[in-house]
Design an enzyme around this catalytic site. Structure first.
Site, PDB file in Angstrom:
ATOM      1  N   GLY A  77       0.827  -1.210   0.000  1.00  0.00           N
ATOM      2  CA  GLY A  77       0.000   0.000   0.000  1.00  0.00           C
ATOM      3  C   GLY A  77       0.855   1.252   0.000  1.00  0.00           C
ATOM      4  N   THR A  80       5.295   1.704   5.946  1.00  0.00           N
ATOM      5  CA  THR A  80       3.885   1.363   6.123  1.00  0.00           C
ATOM      6  C   THR A  80       3.229   2.358   7.075  1.00  0.00           C
ATOM      7  OG1 THR A  80       2.261  -0.194   7.025  1.00  0.00           O
ATOM      8  CG2 THR A  80       4.479  -0.405   7.870  1.00  0.00           C
ATOM      9  N   ASP A 122       0.861   1.546   8.796  1.00  0.00           N
ATOM     10  CA  ASP A 122       0.332   0.738   9.897  1.00  0.00           C
ATOM     11  C   ASP A 122       1.269   0.641  11.097  1.00  0.00           C
ATOM     12  OD1 ASP A 122      -2.046   0.113   8.562  1.00  0.00           O
ATOM     13  OD2 ASP A 122      -1.077  -1.495   7.434  1.00  0.00           O
ATOM     14  N   ARG A 132      -6.234  -3.488  10.445  1.00  0.00           N
ATOM     15  CA  ARG A 132      -6.933  -4.763  10.605  1.00  0.00           C
ATOM     16  C   ARG A 132      -6.499  -5.460  11.883  1.00  0.00           C
ATOM     17  NH1 ARG A 132      -8.876  -7.477   5.506  1.00  0.00           N
ATOM     18  NH2 ARG A 132      -9.052  -5.721   4.103  1.00  0.00           N
ATOM     19  N   GLU A 164     -10.797  -0.440  11.994  1.00  0.00           N
ATOM     20  CA  GLU A 164     -11.631  -1.229  11.079  1.00  0.00           C
ATOM     21  C   GLU A 164     -11.638  -2.702  11.478  1.00  0.00           C
ATOM     22  OE1 GLU A 164     -10.063  -1.460   7.048  1.00  0.00           O
ATOM     23  OE2 GLU A 164      -8.011  -1.450   7.772  1.00  0.00           O
ATOM     24  N   ARG A 174      -3.635   7.620   4.116  1.00  0.00           N
ATOM     25  CA  ARG A 174      -2.321   7.244   3.605  1.00  0.00           C
ATOM     26  C   ARG A 174      -1.872   8.107   2.432  1.00  0.00           C
ATOM     27  NH1 ARG A 174      -3.902   1.432   0.765  1.00  0.00           N
ATOM     28  NH2 ARG A 174      -4.282   2.282  -1.290  1.00  0.00           N
TER      29      ARG A 174
END
Lengths: 412, 412
Positions: free
Chosen positions: A12, A140, A142, A188, A242, A300
């Site tokens: 991503g 990332t 994340d 996630r 999410e 992002r």
């Protein structure tokens, strides 16, 4: 070793994946005795397989500087997963392509999947005695890579999230009868981004409730809390990941909305929508006015609010990837960020093996989660340095000016 | 006339509604011989009715400056609609409250509903021979007020939307097989905000398709266009207004999703969700990967990317409201923005009657809509000046520092 280098962007995109690309190119140009060609593979490892390889030395210098505020992955990205079996046909194709292009340095900018790709390349090259450095450049939003203090891309996403929560709070609090507002944040399996909503409490009140995937989500307890808060202050601001799941590990979205559950083209359950499901439940149960908001892609790609600290660090990991790849002892490694135990924010750039990072997930520390629905000060101390300083935005006509690359193919 | 002033914020917040408040306060302080008290009604006209009135002269000067980057309505906002019958009880209450607080100047910052409130106050005061100036200060992200070139609040929303579309495009175009991405923009009846997505074409490609509520939405034609574009370029970026309707005037969301149609607590159909409905149809019909994004509240509260032009104009309309209210001839008026027919962006501040603005909606000009799904260059020329220059963001700890008002109640 003298030869060509190949840069790969993978996974991503983030606001600063192109800053790492810039850092690599800039440093590589300083070492012409080792690094001859500076090539970019289009759309990840597949670009190498399909001869979609561009010559980054031919790009205009000013356009390359614009990479520092260009979101998305300018080389194009991919999610191609290499086979676990090194006898697979694909590996021979990779080897022949690397030989054909005389690739001796590979820099992979990506997350844990990409580090798996890098590790496999490294292992395979070692097996075949093909002399090529494979270096991972972490990326990332994340922040879920192990063995690094944090990941480039995370700071900018945090800055966007913290600002947005502060703004939303100021918007919703100005009604006498406000709304229960549920904001869904990416993540996630790890709550690093959602926890970032807590940063909005530094100059504001911050969310009333924050739920991460690391803790089982108890819907009854949640509803009771929402009711109590709404009756007290006439609005509620809630941050959820999410990926929140109940104690049985079922995603809240799929659990409640199972009739409408959808999957993506690979059969993965489409996440997103947990906020909307919870908002519907609150409305039907209490008849409070509700609103659900998914922060979605801007998390992002909102490069207009990138953290300058993040941009600089993204360049640095790229630069160190090049410097360290020229040191014979380092191969099959990812550049990592270390932080000194010190009140000031002092970081260093070291390396760890790609195999120690590949496919692993660093979850949010349990000790920073308070009563399942709040975030500890320890996290604020950790995260705040990452969002400091504002991006210097390159603009034309009051709008961002992104890099326009020529992308001339390498012709052998 | 010597007396006190009352400032009211009303309707949905914007990034710059507090800049207009600042402009009024700053100018009012320069005229102590006319304007004694500078009061603020909390939560709209209801604050006047309920003695929720604060003394803005007691606020710290620096905190007031922070109003320039504070989103939301710091006085609190409301949507109370005054009765059409001037014999209604409520009007006597208003009059007695104005007499009690010796209110001689009322400044209402708001949109077309708020101008209706202002107009009713003006008409009623005239009827009762109560000497009080009522001046409207335009504010709405929707840009749907008549008799003004544009509205403060619109430029900042545009800047957010244009930046965000440019960023999203850069994110989605970097996959080999990208997504059909449908972005839903605010606007029930007027497409001004959605058209703003076209500004992202100046330095980027811009959306492939743009749909406004001003044109009937033909779903079959839409699906055909999406299919063609996706097959050509492997991603599609679409901008839609939340209020798009078919040729029979039915909202796309309610038409297709009638089983799940929800209404708000006043029985209004909850809009939002048109993008999600269209995304589901595309996925089930073509099996293309899809994503729907609602820009939601950040459109009106993302003050970190406010347009400085907008902030300055918002202050100016506030300032001119005060200056013109001190001119005896002007009452029952709204300050408007006029633009010289000139290549340079030169604007002036005049006034129009509140009655000419109240409850009317200025829709997007049909001549700027191209083939039902694109926007003409004429709009770009109109809109581009409104987003120029970046907000000077007041920060602490790398996060926005908003005004913290004491809000001391006026005690008589």
């Amino acid at each position: 070793m003298k030869g060509n280098s190949l840069i790969i962007q993978s996974g991503g995109p983030t606001c600063v994946i192109n800053s790492s690309l810039y850092g690599i190119i800039k440093e590589a140009k300083k070492h012409p005795n080792n690094i001859e060609g500076i090539f970019g593979a289009l759309n990840g490892i597949e670009g190498l397989l399909n001869n979609e390889i561009i010559d980054l030395r031919k790009e205009n210098e000013q356009e390359l500087i614009y990479l520092l505020n260009t979101p998305g992955a300018v080389l194009g990205t991919g999610r191609h997963k290499l086979n676990n079996d090194y006898n697979n046909e694909e590996y021979n194709k990779i080897l022949s392509q690397c030989e054909k292009y005389n690739i001796r340095y590979i820099y992979i900018i990506g997350g844990n999947d990409s580090m798996d790709t890098g590790n496999k390349l490294y292992q395979f090259f070692t097996l075949k005695h093909y002399d090529c450095k494979v270096i991972g450049v972490p990326k990332t939003i994340d922040n879920d890579l192990v063995n690094t203090d944090h990941t480039p891309g995370y700071g900018s996403a945090l800055k966007y999230i913290a600002n947005t929560f502060q703004e939303i709070e100021n918007d919703i609090c100005c009604y006498q009868n406000g709304k229960v507002t549920i904001v869904e944040v990416m993540g996630r399996d790890a709550g690093w981004l959602t926890a970032g909503s807590k940063l909005s409490s530094i100059n504001g009140n911050g969310p009333d409730l924050i739920y991460l995937p690391e803790c089982p989500f108890d819907i009854e307890d949640f509803l009771m809390k929402v009711k109590n808060i709404y009756e007290q202050k006439h609005y509620v601001l809630i941050a959820i990941s999410e990926g929140i799941r109940n104690k049985d590990g079922q995603y809240i979205h799929t659990l409640i909305n199972s009739g409408n559950q959808t999957t993506d083209s690979f059969g993965h359950i489409n996440l997103g929508g947990a906020a909307s499901v919870l908002a519907n439940i609150i409305q039907s149960k209490f008849n409070f006015p509700v609103r659900s908001i998914e922060l979605s892609l801007p998390q992002r790609c909102a490069s207009h609010i990138s953290s300058l600290t993040d941009i600089e660090e993204a360049q640095e990991v790229g630069k160190h990837a090049v410097i360290k790849s020229l040191n014979k002892d380092i191969n099959g490694s990812m550049i990592n960020i270390t932080r000194a135990q010190h009140n000031d924010y002092i970081i260093g750039y070291q390396w760890v093996s790609l195999s120690s990072v590949a496919n692993k997930v660093k979850t949010f520390p349990k000790e920073w989660i308070v009563n399942n629905c709040d975030i500890d000060r320890g996290f604020i101390n950790y995260a705040l340095p990452l969002i400091q300083e504002n991006n210097i935005i390159y603009q034309e006509n009051g709008l961002p000016r992104y890099a326009k690359l020529k992308k001339e193919k390498v012709i052998l």
